[in-house]
Each structure stands twice: as structure tokens, then as C-alpha cells.
Design a protein around this motif. Structure first.
Motif, short mmCIF file in Angstrom:
data_model
loop_
_atom_site.label_atom_id
_atom_site.label_comp_id
_atom_site.label_asym_id
_atom_site.label_seq_id
_atom_site.Cartn_x
_atom_site.Cartn_y
_atom_site.Cartn_z
N VAL A 120 -14.36 -0.79 -8.82
CA VAL A 120 -13.72 -1.34 -7.63
C VAL A 120 -12.32 -1.80 -8.01
O VAL A 120 -12.14 -2.51 -9.00
CB VAL A 120 -14.51 -2.53 -7.06
N VAL A 121 -11.32 -1.40 -7.22
CA VAL A 121 -9.92 -1.71 -7.53
C VAL A 121 -9.24 -2.25 -6.28
O VAL A 121 -9.50 -1.79 -5.16
CB VAL A 121 -9.15 -0.46 -8.02
N GLY A 122 -8.38 -3.23 -6.47
CA GLY A 122 -7.49 -3.70 -5.40
C GLY A 122 -6.07 -3.73 -5.93
O GLY A 122 -5.83 -4.19 -7.06
N THR A 123 -5.11 -3.21 -5.15
CA THR A 123 -3.74 -3.11 -5.66
C THR A 123 -2.72 -3.37 -4.57
O THR A 123 -2.98 -3.13 -3.38
CB THR A 123 -3.50 -1.71 -6.27
N GLN A 124 -1.58 -3.89 -4.98
CA GLN A 124 -0.44 -4.07 -4.08
C GLN A 124 0.83 -4.15 -4.91
O GLN A 124 0.82 -4.70 -6.03
CB GLN A 124 -0.59 -5.33 -3.23
N LEU A 125 1.91 -3.60 -4.38
CA LEU A 125 3.21 -3.64 -5.04
C LEU A 125 4.29 -3.56 -3.97
O LEU A 125 4.25 -2.68 -3.11
CB LEU A 125 3.37 -2.47 -6.02
N PHE A 126 5.23 -4.48 -4.04
CA PHE A 126 6.31 -4.53 -3.04
C PHE A 126 7.61 -4.02 -3.67
O PHE A 126 8.09 -4.59 -4.66
CB PHE A 126 6.50 -5.95 -2.53
N ILE A 127 8.16 -2.96 -3.11
CA ILE A 127 9.36 -2.35 -3.69
C ILE A 127 10.48 -2.18 -2.67
O ILE A 127 11.56 -1.72 -3.02
CB ILE A 127 9.02 -0.98 -4.30
N LEU A 128 10.23 -2.58 -1.42
CA LEU A 128 11.25 -2.46 -0.37
C LEU A 128 11.48 -3.81 0.30
O LEU A 128 10.56 -4.64 0.39
CB LEU A 128 10.82 -1.43 0.68
N PRO A 129 12.68 -4.05 0.83
CA PRO A 129 12.95 -5.32 1.51
C PRO A 129 12.39 -5.36 2.93
O PRO A 129 12.35 -6.44 3.53
CB PRO A 129 14.48 -5.38 1.52
N ASP A 130 11.94 -4.23 3.48
CA ASP A 130 11.55 -4.18 4.88
C ASP A 130 10.48 -5.20 5.23
O ASP A 130 10.55 -5.87 6.27
CB ASP A 130 11.06 -2.77 5.23
N GLY A 131 9.45 -5.30 4.37
CA GLY A 131 8.37 -6.23 4.65
C GLY A 131 8.82 -7.67 4.65
O GLY A 131 8.36 -8.48 5.46
N PHE A 132 9.74 -8.03 3.75
CA PHE A 132 10.25 -9.39 3.69
C PHE A 132 11.07 -9.72 4.94
O PHE A 132 11.00 -10.83 5.47
CB PHE A 132 11.09 -9.58 2.43
N VAL A 133 11.84 -8.74 5.39
CA VAL A 133 12.61 -8.94 6.62
C VAL A 133 11.66 -9.10 7.81
O VAL A 133 11.82 -10.02 8.63
CB VAL A 133 13.57 -7.75 6.85
N GLY A 134 10.66 -8.23 7.91
CA GLY A 134 9.73 -8.31 9.03
C GLY A 134 8.95 -9.61 9.06
O GLY A 134 8.77 -10.21 10.13
N CYS A 135 8.46 -10.06 7.89
CA CYS A 135 7.70 -11.32 7.84
C CYS A 135 8.57 -12.51 8.24
O CYS A 135 8.11 -13.43 8.93
CB CYS A 135 7.13 -11.54 6.44
N ALA A 136 9.82 -12.50 7.80
CA ALA A 136 10.72 -13.59 8.14
C ALA A 136 11.07 -13.56 9.62
O ALA A 136 11.11 -14.61 10.29
CB ALA A 136 11.98 -13.52 7.29
N GLN A 137 11.34 -12.37 10.17
CA GLN A 137 11.67 -12.27 11.58
C GLN A 137 10.51 -12.75 12.46
O GLN A 137 10.73 -13.31 13.54
CB GLN A 137 12.03 -10.82 11.93
N ALA A 138 9.27 -12.54 12.01
CA ALA A 138 8.09 -13.00 12.74
C ALA A 138 7.71 -14.43 12.38
O ALA A 138 6.71 -14.95 12.89
CB ALA A 138 6.92 -12.07 12.46
N HIS A 139 8.49 -15.06 11.50
CA HIS A 139 8.24 -16.43 11.03
C HIS A 139 6.85 -16.58 10.42
O HIS A 139 6.20 -17.62 10.55
CB HIS A 139 8.43 -17.43 12.18
N MET A 140 6.39 -15.55 9.69
CA MET A 140 5.12 -15.61 8.97
C MET A 140 5.32 -16.02 7.52
O MET A 140 4.37 -16.46 6.87
CB MET A 140 4.41 -14.26 9.03
N ALA A 141 6.53 -15.85 6.99
CA ALA A 141 6.80 -16.15 5.58
C ALA A 141 7.13 -17.62 5.40
O ALA A 141 7.69 -18.27 6.29
CB ALA A 141 7.94 -15.28 5.06
N SER A 142 6.76 -18.15 4.24
CA SER A 142 7.04 -19.56 3.93
C SER A 142 8.52 -19.77 3.68
O SER A 142 9.17 -18.98 2.98
CB SER A 142 6.24 -19.97 2.69
#
Length: 650
Positions: A241-263
């Protein structure tokens, strides 16, 4: 003086000499939640870890979690230049900007040894980085059960692989670079899981789960079902069983901030009154499971799991407390256990003002159905490494496995508890410091909720792999769990009453036995049966005479005279020029029958007294001004011994 000496006398100690009969009953019922019955269990055999904070092995993860730190840093330029997108004023943020500049980073994500996995350089160059990490971490997990790439090349295994992840950032990054002939097939979403089975010659089921935040718990649940359901048709050797994640683009950070979901502060402040959103993180983790009886080799048991969906709730992304509660009950039924047997609860704990109270509310509703024997310990790994999104549930499962195998709950970074958690309504502790399990075994369970409503819950059981109990320790623990022995009143005089206690005036050398039947409850009272009376080695100590030897007498015996109370022996001596009196005692003036403290140069009146026996060299030490007269008192009565000293009157 007798009363003072009696109060200062050391408490009698009882030593367990032997245990006879079926010793397995004591080891199996060693306190705490018992394992599931039978031998057909899902055993966690090994782990592979790659998480922020330089956690590149299970041992690293244990050290990291014990330290209660975090792996958060500013987004490195190796990923992208976050300053290009950073808005310093949240209120005037442009649609392409973000206020989130921190994450939990796995270092060296760009490096990969393709030769280790027989992958051509041209193919490796275009591979999704998550595929590389799955190969590296899965390799570590398989090595834990004795399988290497060289061994897999020679023989296939009927083994399943389940991967949980979400997002497709590598494909977006390479949108303008098809990658030649390898491009389209190299990074199809299914290949994220398929490649591992190809490289390691595994013939069992292979699939990828994407339910957002709960993806890797879904992967664990359905991989477990493959292991269980195929054993009569096409039994699996093991499953990964494996779980993985890797962030390599700024798009997700922009989207989370625009939706005010990021700390705003770049931290998952789970359970905190200042929780203001979540913080993203990298990570790839894996573990192997086998079906059968591997109690000597396993790390833990994946005892139960369950998955469900919110259905139609307040909104598509709003958490649903009743659905979460229903999912938890399903896991309990699958595990054949009950809420009072829960030891540690690893929460999803995103760190939002809405999600945390709803999740804790579901835990509370489950736990208040039955009375608990002890408070439930609550924790979350997101306060340490952030939210790994598609890989988040796997990082939490790794933490659960480490917790039950080390019988410890790891702390949450917590300052001021969120008052909306309603934590006072049930017996729970939000752990801010590391805490040991009460017993040498227990459960650690994890909840994970996808933001689209896909809920999952898993329950792990384990016992300590560091300090397996000896049979004597297990017997002592079993006796400590028993209720007090019974007393049967027979008339108005307590001296005539019958009881199952040892005698009130037992003496050194008395021997008792206790019988525990297989069907007895853990807290059933026990009966103490006297087997033998004491047999003094050198006669009755109460009738003996005693001498004191010390530096005040040139270490020559000085006879103690009887005191004013039975059993007391007294001598008055002068402190020598050095400013301290040093002494021990002799029984009947015999230098082979020495009474001395258990520690050298003892200044404590409550220290245990050894003897009478030969070759005792320890002494008591009393510091006073030279020439001071002190009175030394020795009490020996009914098998008890104590020493006392005070300045001589007058």
C-alpha cells in the motif's frame, strides 16, 4: 521512639519467585485491548518512509515524531520562485497571487537512480516524479520482507499494489513538452501504480485511488480486501500500500489562497483556537501486509477499516459529521472491537475552524456510547508535516503503526485549544507532549476525509516490539489489575474475620501462592494461600543482641543497650574530629552477620536495610560538628528493621 522508628521502617517487599502453568494466558492478557481472535489476520510487516524533515526511514520518523517538531520551510526555488506569486497584502491580492509561501518539503526530489530499477535514462527523464518516489519507497518496504529487485527479476510474486494520490502536476508541467514516444504512455495516471508491479514482477491486482485527501486510506482498505477475498481463489503472497504527493507547480498554492483555504502563517494549527486553514506538504510512504499468523515478525495488525461517502450535505466540500460517525462505526464492526478499547485517535485534523470541531464531534458521539476505562489520547501528524492531500492518510497510517509498535502517542503542536471542539464532553486528552500507553498493547486508529465527501477510517493494533514482557512481569501486571482480596466478617471482632489477604504480620521468608484460572476476568480478586513459614538463617532476630561498629570506635563493636520500647536498641556516640559519624551494625557481635544500608554512604533513614549477612560494606553517615553526641537507634521487631539517629539529649 518506637512509633517514630516504626514509621521510618522500610515497607516489606514481596518477591515473585516462579510462575507455573499455562504462561501463554498471562502473556496474551497482558493488559490493554487484546488482539483479534484467530490466526487469519492482516499483518503489517514492513514500512517505507519518505517525508519532510529528513524522514527517509521508519527510524527517522520515530525520532522526528518524538521531538514534536515540524518539517515546514519556505518553498525552495528548486520547485518554483514563490516570491513571483507572493502577495504581501491579503486584502489586495490579485487573482494570480498567493499569500501561502511555506510547505513541508521532501528534499532531493529531483534525484533518481534509474539504473537501480532497470529504467533507461530517456524514459526516466520524462517520468512523473511521484513514480520515482513510489519505486524508491516501495523498494524500502519490500526490502523489509526480504524482496530485492534482483530476487524479483528471477521469480514473480502474486502480490497486490494499491496507490493513493491526487493531482496531475507533472503532466501539466510537461504540457508543452510531449516527451517523444515515451510521453503519453509514460505518465498516464494508471501508470503511477502500474509501473511498480512491472518493475518488481508482481502479478496481483494493481490500482490507483484518487478520493482527494482520503485517497491512500481508500487504497489501504481495498488492498486489504484484495488480500482477504482472494485467498480462496488466487491467494496473494503479500500486498503493498502506497500513498504519495508532490507539489511542483504554484497553481495549487494560488488556488488555495484565493479560496482562503491556506493558512496565513503556513502551519496546520490543528485543534488550535487560531486554526485558519491548512498548509501543504510532500511525502511518499508505504507498508506491506500479509495474511496469516506472523506475530513474531509483524509490526502491527491492520485490524479493521471502512469507507463511505457524505452524499448530499451542506455543500460539496463541507464535512458531514453523521457520515463520518457512520464510517467509524463500520470500521469498529470490521475490527470486531469497541470504542472503549481505543487507545490513540489520529485525527484527519486539517486545521480549519469548521472541519476540526465537526470531526471531534463525531469522535465524541462514538466514544460516549460506552464508559471508557481511561481517557482517549488524540493527536494528528498534520501539525508536524502539514497536509499531504492524496498522501495524507498514508502518513497518518505510518504514524499509527509506529505508535502501536512503540506503545507511545506522539504530540501535537498545540497552544490554545479551540473552544468549539467540545472536548470536555468526553474523556479525551489532546496530547501536547509524548505519552506512553498505559499497557504494553493498544489501538491507534486514523480518520481521513476527502474534501469531496469520501470518508475512511482504519484501526491498527500492536504491542511493544522494544520491551516484550517477561513471564514474571506479565504475572505481576496481572496481579496489579486484580481487585482487592475478599474479606468475610465473622462476628463483631475483626480478629475473628476470615480474608484472602496475606497475614498482617508476615515475616521475611514467608511464602504464598496465588492461583489464576483461564476463565477468570482480568480484575477478578485473587486468594493468597500461605505455603511456608519463614525459616530464619541465624535464629530469631527479635531476641538477638546488636552492636554498632563505626569510625567513632575504631570499627570495634560497641554493644547497643535495650531501649524503652520492645525491639529497640540504643547507643550514644561522639562524632569524630572529621565531622561525620560512619557506622553499620552486627548481630550478636558476629562480623559475618552485618546489617547495612542498601546504598553506600547513606544519609537517608528510610533506606532499605540489608542483612544480616556477611561481606556487607555499606555504611550510614551522619554529619555533625566534631564532639557532638548523637543517639543511634535500631529497631528490629516482627521481621521489620529501621534505623534512626538524633542529637543526644542534654
Amino acid at each position: 521512639m518506637l512509633l517514630a522508628a516504626s514509621c521510618l521502617s522500610a515497607a516489606p517487599e514481596m518477591e515473585m519467585l516462579s510462575v507455573e502453568g499455562d504462561q501463554g494466558l498471562l502473556l496474551a492478557a497482558g493488559g490493554g485491548p487484546p488482539p483479534p481472535p484467530g490466526d487469519g489476520l492482516v499483518n503489517v510487516m514492513s514500512m517505507g518512509v519518505r517525508m519532510p524533515g529528513s524522514m527517509n526511514a521508519p527510524e527517522d520518523a520515530l525520532a522526528f515524531l518524538l521531538s514534536c517538531t515540524d518539517g515546514v520551510s519556505k518553498i525552495p526555488t528548486e520547485r518554483f520562485d514563490i516570491d513571483t506569486y507572493l502577495a504581501w497584502d491579503v486584502e489586495s491580492m490579485e487573482p494570480w497571487q498567493t499569500y501561502a509561501s511555506h510547505m513541508s518539503v521532501v528534499e532531493g526530489a529531483e534525484f533518481f537512480d534509474n539504473k537501480e530499477f532497470d529504467i533507461a535514462p530517456a524514459e526516466a527523464e520524462g517520468m512523473d516524479v511521484r513514480q520515482r518516489h513510489i519505486l524508491e519507497v516501495g523498494c524500502m518496504a519490500l526490502a523489509g520482507i526480504g524482496i530485492t529487485k534482483q530476487l524479483a527479476n528471477r521469480q514473480p510474486y502474486n502480490a497486490a499494489v494499491g496507490v493513493g494520490t491526487d493531482g496531475w502536476e507533472w503532466r501539466l508541467l510537461k504540457a508543452n513538452d510531449p516527451g517523444g514516444a515515451c510521453g503519453p504512455s509514460n505518465n498516464a495516471l494508471a501508470i503511477t501504480a502500474n509501473r511498480f508491479s512491472f518493475v518488481y514482477n508482481l502479478k496481483g491486482p494493481n490500482f490507483l485511488m484518487d478520493t482527494a485527501c482520503s485517497a491512500s486510506l481508500y487504497a489501504a482498505h481495498y488492498t486489504k480486501l484484495s488480500l482477504l477475498q482472494q485467498r480462496d481463489v488466487d491467494p496473494l503472497d503479500f500486498a503493498l500500500v502506497v500513498g504519495t504527493q508532490l507539489f511542483i507547480l504554484p497553481d495549487g498554492f494560488v488556488g488555495c489562497a484565493q479560496a482562503h483555504m491556506a493558512s496565513l502563517e503556513g502551519r496546520c494549527k490543528t485543534f488550535n483556537s487560531t486554526a485558519d486553514g491548512y498548509q501543504r506538504g510532500d511525502g511518499t510512504n508505504a507498508y506491506t501486509i500479509k495474511y496469516g499468523d506472523f506475530r513474531r515478525d509483524r509490526l502491527a495488525l491492520l485490524r479493521g477499516s471502512h469507507c463511505n461517502q457524505d452524499g448530499r450535505s451542506a455543500s460539496l466540500t463541507a464535512p458531514n459529521g453523521p457520515a463520518q460517525e457512520q464510517c467509524i462505526w463500520g470500521a469498529f464492526r470490521d475490527a470486531r472491537t469497541t470504542p472503549p478499547e481505543s487507545t490513540v485517535w489520529e485525527c484527519h485534523g486539517t486545521g480549519t475552524a469548521l472541519g476540526d470541531p465537526i470531526e471531534v464531534g463525531a469522535v465524541r458521539k462514538v466514544q460516549t456510547k460506552h464508559r471508557r476505562p481511561e481517557p482517549l489520547m488524540i493527536s494528528t501528524i498534520k501539525s508536524n508535516i502539514g497536509h499531504l492531500e492524496g498522501g495524507a492518510a498514508m502518513s497518518a497510517q505510518i504514524k499509527c503503526i509506529i505508535q502501536v509498535s512503540s506503545t507511545a502517542c506522539f504530540a501535537t503542536n498545540l497552544r490554545i485549544l479551540n473552544r468549539h471542539l467540545d472536548h470536555a464532553a468526553f474523556e479525551a486528552l489532546f496530547e501536547t507532549e509524548g505519552a506512553r500507553f498505559r499497557h504494553a498493547q493498544g489501538h491507534s486508529q486514523v480518520s481521513s476525509f476527502g474534501f469531496g465527501g469520501s470518508n475512511g477510517h482504519a484501526i491498527f493494533w500492536g504491542d511493544s516490539i522494544d520491551h516484550p514482557p517477561t513471564i514474571l512481569a506479565a504475572a505481576q501486571r496481572r496481579l496489579s489489575m486484580a481487585r482487592v482480596p475478599e474479606v468475610r466478617p465473622l462476628g463483631p471482632n475483626p480478629d475473628d474475620w476470615d480474608s484472602d489477604y496475606p497475614e498482617a504480620c508476615f515475616r521475611p521468608g514467608d511464602r504464598y501462592s496465588v492461583t489464576i484460572e483461564a476463565g477468570d476476568a482480568p480484575d477478578a480478586p485473587v486468594r493468597w494461600v500461605k505455603e511456608a513459614d519463614c525459616l530464619p538463617e541465624h535464629g530469631d532476630q527479635d531476641d538477638a543482641s546488636y552492636d554498632v561498629v563505626g569510625n567513632f570506635s575504631g570499627w570495634e563493636p560497641l554493644r547497643l543497650v535495650p531501649g524503652g520500647a520492645p525491639g529497640t536498641h540504643v547507643a550514644t556516640v561522639e562524632v569524630p574530629p572529621g565531622g561525620f559519624a560512619e557506622f553499620r551494625f552486627l548481630q550478636d557481635g558476629d562480623r559475618q552477620r552485618v546489617l547495612a544500608p542498601a546504598t553506600q554512604s547513606c544519609r537517608r533513614k528510610l533506606e532499605k536495610i540489608l542483612g544480616p549477612q556477611k561481606d556487607l560494606r555499606n555504611t550510614w553517615v551522619v554529619e555533625r560538628a566534631p564532639g557532638t553526641m548523637i543517639q543511634i537507634q535500631l529497631l528490629v521487631r516482627g521481621g521489620r528493621k529501621s534505623v534512626m539517629w538524633l542529637d543526644a539529649p542534654g
